[in-house]
Each structure stands twice: as C-alpha cells, then as structure tokens.
Design an enzyme around this catalytic site. Structure first.
Site, PDB file in Angstrom:
ATOM      1  N   HIS A  85       0.831  -1.204   0.000  1.00 45.79           N
ATOM      2  CA  HIS A  85       0.000   0.000   0.000  1.00 45.79           C
ATOM      3  C   HIS A  85       0.869   1.258   0.000  1.00 45.79           C
ATOM      4  CE1 HIS A  85      -3.311  -2.566   2.147  1.00 45.79           C
ATOM      5  NE2 HIS A  85      -3.027  -2.998   0.932  1.00 45.79           N
ATOM      6  N   HIS A 243      -9.094  -2.572  -5.039  1.00 44.98           N
ATOM      7  CA  HIS A 243      -8.009  -2.825  -4.095  1.00 44.98           C
ATOM      8  C   HIS A 243      -6.986  -3.793  -4.689  1.00 44.98           C
ATOM      9  CE1 HIS A 243      -5.877  -2.889  -0.329  1.00 44.98           C
ATOM     10  NE2 HIS A 243      -5.730  -4.198  -0.508  1.00 44.98           N
ATOM     11  N   ASP A 247      -3.044  -3.070  -5.080  1.00 44.92           N
ATOM     12  CA  ASP A 247      -1.977  -4.000  -4.712  1.00 44.92           C
ATOM     13  C   ASP A 247      -1.015  -4.234  -5.870  1.00 44.92           C
ATOM     14  OD1 ASP A 247      -2.762  -4.413  -2.098  1.00 44.92           O
ATOM     15  OD2 ASP A 247      -3.814  -6.290  -2.486  1.00 44.92           O
ATOM     16  N   HIS A 270      -0.521 -11.091  -4.933  1.00 40.49           N
ATOM     17  CA  HIS A 270       0.865 -10.699  -4.684  1.00 40.49           C
ATOM     18  C   HIS A 270       1.862 -11.656  -5.333  1.00 40.49           C
ATOM     19  CE1 HIS A 270      -0.499  -7.567  -2.066  1.00 40.49           C
ATOM     20  NE2 HIS A 270      -1.055  -8.411  -1.218  1.00 40.49           N
TER      21      HIS A 270
END
Length: 310
Positions: A85, A243, A247, A270
């Site tokens: 973030h 979101h 990321d 991720h």
C-alpha cells in the site's frame, strides 16, 4: 503518463512520520519518510531504537514471502512486511527516491488503503531533483500462468493496468478495472479501496499468527451470508477489484523504475504480481531502460533515449 510530466527524479521536501497498527502482527508500528538524493531509489530500513538491523532496496530481487502481503527480506527477524500500500502511493505520485525508516516489522495498515500515505506525502510536498528519471519500456509480451490465473506485460504507450478478479462469492463475483495510472486517477479511483477478507477465514488466520491487527477500521469484512459487515458499507461499488489493482500497482513498483507498458492479470495476487515482474526482469530482450518517457499525445512524440540498464 502523469509521473513523467517533470521528466526528472523526485523526492519529498521534508520528513514525515505515520504510526498505526500492523495488520498481521497486531503491534504498534511507525514509519518515517525521509528525503533521499537522486539515484538512491526507495530504501527501507528496519530499526530498533537507534540501531538499524536491516536495509532493503525496494526491488523485486529483495522480495521474500508473498502470502497475504508483499515482504522485503527472507528472515522474519529482519524482514519488512506489508509494503504494497505504501509502494502504491509512492509509485502513483511519481516518487523516485526515499528512505523509509520502520520501527517495527511491517507497515502500519492505517485504514487498509493507500489514501493516508498519499495524504502524508502530499502534505510534506514533492521536490524535483536535477537527474533525469529512467523508465522501463516493455518491448514484447511476457506472460506467466498458474492454473486458471495469469498475468502479463505487453507494450503500450503509457502506464496501464487491466486487472480482473473472479471470486466464488455472489457479493464479489467477477469484477474488472482498467485504466492508465496517473496521480489523479490513482487518488480518485484506487487509493481509498481497502483490503478485504472473509469472516470464515479469521480463525484460521489467527491460528497461523496472521491478521492479528485486522479490524473493521482497516478491512472490509465479508460475512458468511455474503454481506459486508462494515456499517459504512463499501467505498466503491467494485471496491474489491480496485483494491486488487492498488496491490498490483504497489507490487510492480518493485521494478525499481516506472514502466511504460500495460500490465494485465486475471485472478492474480501478490505472488502472481511478483512472479510476473521477475519473469520480465529475467528477460533482457523484453524491455529497455529509457529516459524522457514520451507523453501520450496526438502530435509527434518526444525523443526517447535508451541508456544502460542499472
């Protein structure tokens, strides 16, 4: 392209400190952004009192674990977690050089989004330096796959993200976000999107020592009946994919320089982001390092000068 408007590297005008709870450790942590000289890059230092116990440059080769968050370093005793973030805010605002001092093992989660970091950086101010910025220009497609998930880089005259998610939840389902990243686009369309999770996963995460600092103040929580528990509801109708895009912006900031191209992913995360970036950087024919990135316009583009890769 937004961050290419100045054409020169940047840092912040003054130091600024933020503090809060680590979403996984549950511990109180603090971070201080310090100005840094040109060509320093983004550097994280983990400190205990006055002693620095580890230092990491924010590049893909330093990425360790990518389960639930992105971690710099390979040992829990010295690593720095949940950087995505913060890195998304840094990348979207076009910051090239920072020293980030961390009192703790991870970033403070704040409200679960990048908005508090954007606000802090803008309040302290951004300063242009006298050295030209370098960019990573994508020359050919680079794609990775894992089961039904995939991610890829493709050539594009700009900095574009196209992210699609597909959850087995009627509340989320299949959502997509597409757009060119500029400071204004990131701030208005992505920066306030919060991390999210399912109530059914809470006990399992706690048992594994994760999510100990998660709460309704920093996460969107989905109940077993597929409703949002948070009283205020969602900030965006499709906050979940926004979101995930946030990321991705933070994870790809670990390229070490802004990229000129398009990043697309389906059911990513991720780990997929990190692996796609490593696949790109391991193929020197897939990209080149350039200066003076061209602005997207109808008139003739500005000259782009190829330079040696760092």
């Amino acid at each position: 392209m937004g961050i290419g408007l100045l054409g020169f590297q940047t840092t912040i005008a003054h130091s600024v400190t933020l503090s809060g709870t680590g979403v996984h450790s549950g511990a109180e942590v603090a971070i201080t952004f310090h100005p840094a000289e040109a060509d320093s890059g983004i550097v994280f230092q983990r400190v205990v009192g006055e002693q620095t116990i580890s230092e990491f440059k924010a590049v893909s080769s330093q990425v360790g674990n990518t389960d639930l968050c992105t971690i710099l370093g390979f040992s829990p005793a010295t690593s720095i977690a949940t950087i995505e973030h913060v890195m998304a805010a840094i990348y979207a605002l076009g910051l090239d050089n920072l020293l980030i001092e961390v009192q703790g093992a991870e970033m403070p989660i704040m409200d679960g989004s990048s908005a508090p970091f954007i606000e802090a950086i803008e309040q302290t101010g951004i300063k242009a330096l006298s050295v030209k910025r370098r960019y990573i220009r994508i020359l050919k497609p680079v794609r990775i796959e894992s089961g039904a998930s995939w991610s890829e880089f493709t050539p594009y005259d700009g900095m574009r993200f196209e992210v699609e998610i597909d959850f087995d939840s009627p509340l989320i389902g299949r959502q997509a976000w597409k757009g060119d990243i500029t400071p204004s686009v990131f701030k208005t369309e992505l920066s306030r999107a919060r991390t999210f999770g399912f109530m059914r996963d809470v006990e399992r995460m706690w048992a594994a020592g994760r999510g100990l600092g998660s709460s309704l103040e920093n996460s969107v929580v989905i109940a077993d009946d597929n409703t949002v528990i948070n009283v205020e509801g969602l900030r965006y109708k499709d906050e979940f994919v926004r979101h995930k895009t946030l990321d991705a912006v933070g994870d790809l900031a670990l390229a070490g320089a802004p990229f000129i191209g398009c990043y697309r992913s389906y059911r990513g995360g991720h780990k997929m982001n990190a692996n796609a970036l490593k696949a790109l950087m391991s193929d020197p024919t897939a990209y080149e390092i350039v200066e003076n990135a061209p602005q997207r316009q109808r008139s003739a583009p500005r000259e782009v000068i190829a330079v040696s890769a760092p």
